[in-house]
Write a protein that holds these residues in place. Structure first.
Motif, mmCIF file in Angstrom:
data_model
loop_
_atom_site.group_PDB
_atom_site.id
_atom_site.type_symbol
_atom_site.label_atom_id
_atom_site.label_comp_id
_atom_site.label_asym_id
_atom_site.label_seq_id
_atom_site.Cartn_x
_atom_site.Cartn_y
_atom_site.Cartn_z
ATOM 1 N N GLU A 113 38.426 103.318 -0.333
ATOM 2 C CA GLU A 113 37.575 104.101 0.567
ATOM 3 C C GLU A 113 37.870 105.218 1.251
ATOM 4 O O GLU A 113 37.122 106.209 1.256
ATOM 5 C CB GLU A 113 36.783 102.895 1.408
ATOM 6 C CG GLU A 113 35.809 101.917 0.745
ATOM 7 C CD GLU A 113 35.679 100.579 1.560
ATOM 8 O OE1 GLU A 113 34.799 99.892 1.070
ATOM 9 O OE2 GLU A 113 36.584 100.312 2.511
ATOM 10 N N LEU A 118 34.653 107.199 1.516
ATOM 11 C CA LEU A 118 33.581 106.246 1.672
ATOM 12 C C LEU A 118 33.208 105.450 3.028
ATOM 13 O O LEU A 118 34.326 105.101 3.459
ATOM 14 C CB LEU A 118 33.475 105.352 0.279
ATOM 15 C CG LEU A 118 33.900 105.814 -1.037
ATOM 16 C CD1 LEU A 118 33.999 104.953 -2.183
ATOM 17 C CD2 LEU A 118 32.805 107.164 -1.387
ATOM 18 N N GLU A 132 29.541 98.297 -4.149
ATOM 19 C CA GLU A 132 28.905 99.414 -3.317
ATOM 20 C C GLU A 132 30.083 100.565 -3.426
ATOM 21 O O GLU A 132 29.746 101.482 -3.607
ATOM 22 C CB GLU A 132 28.748 99.191 -1.814
ATOM 23 C CG GLU A 132 27.378 98.354 -1.592
ATOM 24 C CD GLU A 132 25.995 98.924 -2.073
ATOM 25 O OE1 GLU A 132 26.155 100.251 -1.869
ATOM 26 O OE2 GLU A 132 25.202 98.369 -2.675
ATOM 27 N N LYS A 135 29.792 102.056 -6.895
ATOM 28 C CA LYS A 135 28.717 102.720 -7.027
ATOM 29 C C LYS A 135 28.632 104.060 -6.296
ATOM 30 O O LYS A 135 28.466 105.188 -6.674
ATOM 31 C CB LYS A 135 27.569 102.026 -6.588
ATOM 32 C CG LYS A 135 25.997 102.842 -6.461
ATOM 33 C CD LYS A 135 24.915 101.660 -5.945
ATOM 34 C CE LYS A 135 23.765 102.376 -6.078
ATOM 35 N NZ LYS A 135 23.724 103.211 -4.628
ATOM 36 N N ASN A 136 29.264 103.921 -4.887
ATOM 37 C CA ASN A 136 29.586 105.335 -4.234
ATOM 38 C C ASN A 136 30.197 106.235 -4.682
ATOM 39 O O ASN A 136 30.282 107.433 -4.612
ATOM 40 C CB ASN A 136 29.666 104.875 -2.594
ATOM 41 C CG ASN A 136 28.509 103.711 -2.029
ATOM 42 O OD1 ASN A 136 27.487 104.076 -2.584
ATOM 43 N ND2 ASN A 136 28.782 103.244 -0.896
ATOM 44 N N GLU A 139 28.922 108.207 -7.608
ATOM 45 C CA GLU A 139 28.025 109.111 -6.946
ATOM 46 C C GLU A 139 28.483 110.246 -6.372
ATOM 47 O O GLU A 139 28.082 111.324 -6.501
ATOM 48 C CB GLU A 139 26.982 108.182 -6.093
ATOM 49 C CG GLU A 139 26.119 107.247 -7.076
ATOM 50 C CD GLU A 139 25.201 106.650 -6.098
ATOM 51 O OE1 GLU A 139 25.098 106.739 -4.775
ATOM 52 O OE2 GLU A 139 23.944 105.785 -6.500
ATOM 53 N N LYS A 140 29.580 109.747 -5.660
ATOM 54 C CA LYS A 140 30.044 111.072 -4.813
ATOM 55 C C LYS A 140 30.943 111.841 -5.514
ATOM 56 O O LYS A 140 30.907 113.152 -5.325
ATOM 57 C CB LYS A 140 31.069 110.496 -3.489
ATOM 58 C CG LYS A 140 31.445 111.667 -2.769
ATOM 59 C CD LYS A 140 32.143 110.839 -1.482
ATOM 60 C CE LYS A 140 32.769 112.110 -0.507
ATOM 61 N NZ LYS A 140 33.102 111.385 0.829
#
Length: 524
Positions: A113, A118, A132, A135-136, A139-140
Motif C-alpha cells: 500500500e 494506496l 481492496e 482492486k485499488n 485502478e491506480k
C-alpha cells in the motif's frame, strides 16, 4: 584465478545480479511460465531455490530489464512492462503465536500500500483489505497485479505436532484470505504459490480450484535445481578447483558430485536434478559434505516412521510405490507419510510404471541416503546421535581389522539398547532384529563395500574390505551351525574362491526370549 562468488544464502535476485554472484540461467523457463496469466502452485524441497524464483519473477514483473542482461529472457521479452507486485514472504514469522500469521500478512499488505500510495485498509478485516488492495492497485496503475507467495506452507508446517488450536486458526485465516483471489481474476496478471508441501485440505487447493499445480509438469521440472549440462557449463572453473583440492581427476570429481548430490526427479520424463544448495556449498568450501541434510534433521519424520514400524529397507529395495495423486497431496491426518517424505526431498522418483501408472520411490543420492540412515539408526536403535556414530565407527574398525570378537560385542551392545515393550509380539522381535542388522550394514556402506551375492540364494550381508571378505547369515531362534550350513549349502562363498583376501563366515543367532544375540560362530 580469483574464486567466483557462490550465492550461498542469497535468495534475492536483484542482490545476486548486482553483486556479481554466479547465476544458473533459468530465465527461459521463467519466461514461459510468466507469459501465461494462470494461477500456479509449485512444490520443491527446502533450499532448492524457491525464494530465488519468487524474487526473479518479482524483478521481471517490475520491468527491471537491466538485471537480465546476458540472460536468455533478454532476447525473449520485447516489452518489459512494469506491473504492480504484491509479494508475501512466509519463510519467516512467529506462526506458532496467536497473531503471528495475521501480522505477517498485514505487514506485506502495508508495504504494498505504501509503495503504490494506496490508503491503508482495515487490519481487522484481512480478506476485505486484500481485495481492496488488489482492486485499488489495478485502478491506480492501470496494470494488473502479480501476486507472489513464498513458502505458503511454513505457517502450517510450524504447527505440526504442536498446538492444534493454532494450526486450525492458521488454516481458517488462509481460507478467508487467499480465497479472495478467486474473485479478483480481473485484477490479476499472475499468481504463484510456492512451498515444500501441498496440504490437500488447505483452502487454496479447494476454494481456489483454478490453481494449477505444476510441481510434476515436465516443462517446469528444471525451474529449480541444476541439471548436468548446467553444472558442467556454469561451474567449469569450480569443478576443476574442487577436483584439484581433493586430488581427483575432473571426471572423478564429476562422478562424486553426481553420487552425492544428483538424482532428484520431479516428473517421469525429466532428467536428474542436482541439489543446488549442496553444489554451491561444495564449490565454496572445496570439499564434499552433507550440506543440505545438515541444515534440517528430519526428526519428526523419523519418529513417525519408527512409530509406524516402517521397514527402512523399503527405501532402497524398489518396493516403495506411489501414484501421482499419492505423492502430490499431504494430509496430517493421513497415516501414509510417503507424500511428505517425497515433497521434503528425502525420497524422489526412481522409475515409473506406465501400465500401472505408479512411481517407484527411493533415495535421490548418497547425501540423503546416508544422512537419513544415520537419523533412522539414532531413532530405531534408541541411541544418542554421537553414540550412534561412535558405534558405527567401532564396527567399521573391527571389520577392517578382522576383529570378529569386537564385532560380536558391538552387535550385542546394539541389541541391548533396543527399547522392547513389556509384552512384545514375535513380529516386533523380528522387525527390530532385522532393522538393527540392516541399518548397521547399510551405514557401513559409507566406509566399506557392502553387497549381496546369490548362487542358490541370497546372503544376509557380504562385507568386503581390502583384506577381508565377510559373509554373514543371521537367524532368529535357530542355531549358528544352521546359519553356517546355509552359507556353505547356498554357495555364498563361491564368487570368492579365487580371491586373495581372507574369507570369514559368520553365523549369528538372535533370541526372541533373551532379546539379544546368543550365538556367534566364526568359520575361516
Amino acid at each position: 584465478m580469483n574464486a567466483r562468488k557462490m550465492p550461498i544464502g542469497i535468495q534475492d535476485f536483484t542482490k545476486l545480479r548486482e553483486s556479481g554472484f554466479v547465476y544458473v540461467d533459468k530465465t527461459e523457463i521463467i519466461y514461459n511460465l510468466a507469459k501465461n496469466e494462470c494461477p500456479y502452485f509449485l512444490s520443491r524441497p527446502r533450499r532448492f531455490g524457491k525464494s530465488l524464483l519468487i524474487t526473479t519473477l518479482e524483478a521481471y514483473f517490475l520491468g527491471k530489464k537491466d538485471l537480465f542482461r546476458g540472460l536468455a529472457i533478454e532476447n525473449l521479452e520485447k516489452d518489459w512492462i512494469e506491473y504492480p507486485v504484491l509479494k508475501f514472504s512466509l519463510a519467516g514469522g512467529e506462526f506458532t503465536q496467536t497473531d503471528g500469521l495475521r501480522k505477517t500478512l498485514n505487514r506485506s499488505l502495508s508495504v504494498f500500500e505504501q509503495k503504490y500510495g494506496l490508503q491503508e485498509g482495515d487490519s481487522n478485516d484481512l480478506p476485505g483489505r486484500f481485495f481492496e488492495t488488489l482492486k485499488n492497485a489495478n485502478e491506480k496503475t492501470g496494470r494488473k497485479v502479480a501476486v507472489l507467495i513464498d513458502e505458503y506452507d511454513n505457517p502450517l508446517l510450524k504447527n505440526i505436532g504442536g498446538s492444534s488450536e493454532q494450526d486450525e486458526a492458521n488454516r481458517a485465516l488462509y481460507k478467508g484470505f487467499f480465497a479472495v483471489l478467486k474473485d479478483c481474476d480481473g485484477y490479476l496478471r499472475f499468481v504463484l504459490f510456492t512451498g515444500v508441501t501441498k496440504f490437500s485440505k488447505v483452502s487454496i487447493f479447494s476454494d481456489l480450484n483454478q490453481l494449477q499445480d505444476i510441481s510434476m509438469h515436465s516443462q517446469y521440472a528444471e525451474i529449480c535445481g541444476i541439471t548436468q549440462s548446467e553444472l558442467e557449463s556454469t561451474f567449469a572453473p569450480e569443478i576443476d578447483a574442487l577436483a584439484a583440492k581433493n586430488h581427483l581427476t575432473r571426471e572423478g570429481c564429476l562422478q562424486k558430485l553426481k553420487r552425492l548430490y544428483d538424482g532428484y526427479k520431479f516428473s517421469q520424463e525429466c532428467e536428474n536434478i542436482y541439489n543446488p544448495f549442496s553444489l554451491i556449498n561444495a564449490f565454496s568450501s572445496l570439499k564434499f559434505g552433507k550440506f543440505w541434510f545438515g541444515t534440517g534433521t528430519p526428526t519428526f519424520l523419523v519418529k513417525r516412521l519408527n512409530e509406524m514400524g516402517f521397514n527402512p529397507k523399503r527405501f532402497s529395495d524398489g518396493s516403495l510405490y506411489a501414484s501421482e495423486d499419492g505423492i502430490s497431496d499431504y494430509r496430517p491426518d493421513n497415516p501414509d507419510i510417503v507424500p511428505l517424505l517425497y515433497q521434503s526431498g528425502y525420497l524422489t522418483i526412481k522409475d515409473y510404471d506406465e501400465r500401472r501408472e505408479r512411481f517407484v520411490l527411493g533415495y535421490p543420492n548418497d547425501e540423503v541416503k546416508y544422512g537419513f540412515m544415520n537419523s533412522l539408526a539414532t531413532e530405531y536403535l534408541n541411541l544418542k546421535r554421537q553414540s550412534a556414530n561412535n558405534d558405527i565407527f567401532a564396527i567399521d574398525d573391527a571389520v577392517e581389522a578382522g576383529d570378529t570378537d569386537t564385532l560380536r560385542d558391538q552387535f550385542i551392545s546394539l541389541f541391548a539398547s533396543l527399547p522392547y515393550p513389556a509384552a512384545p509380539s514375535d513380529n516386533v522381535f523380528e522387525r527390530d532384529f532385522q532393522n538393527v542388522v540392516y541399518l548397521v550394514f547399510y551405514l557401513l556402506g559409507q566406509f566399506v563395500q557392502v553387497e549381496q551375492h546369490s548362487a542358490k540364494g541370497r546372503a544376509d550381508c557380504i562385507v568386503e574390505t581390502d583384506e577381508y571378505v565377510y559373509i554373514f547369515e543371521f537367524k532368529r531362534d535357530d542355531t549358528a551351525e544352521n546359519a553356517l550350513a546355509q552359507i556353505d549349502g547356498a554357495g555364498y562363498a563361491k564368487p570368492y574362491e579365487a580371491d586373495s583376501r581372507k574369507l570369514i563366515k559368520i553365523g549369528a543367532v538372535f533370541s526372541s526370549t533373551e532379546r539379544t544375540l546368543t550365538e556367534w560362530l566364526v568359520k575361516l
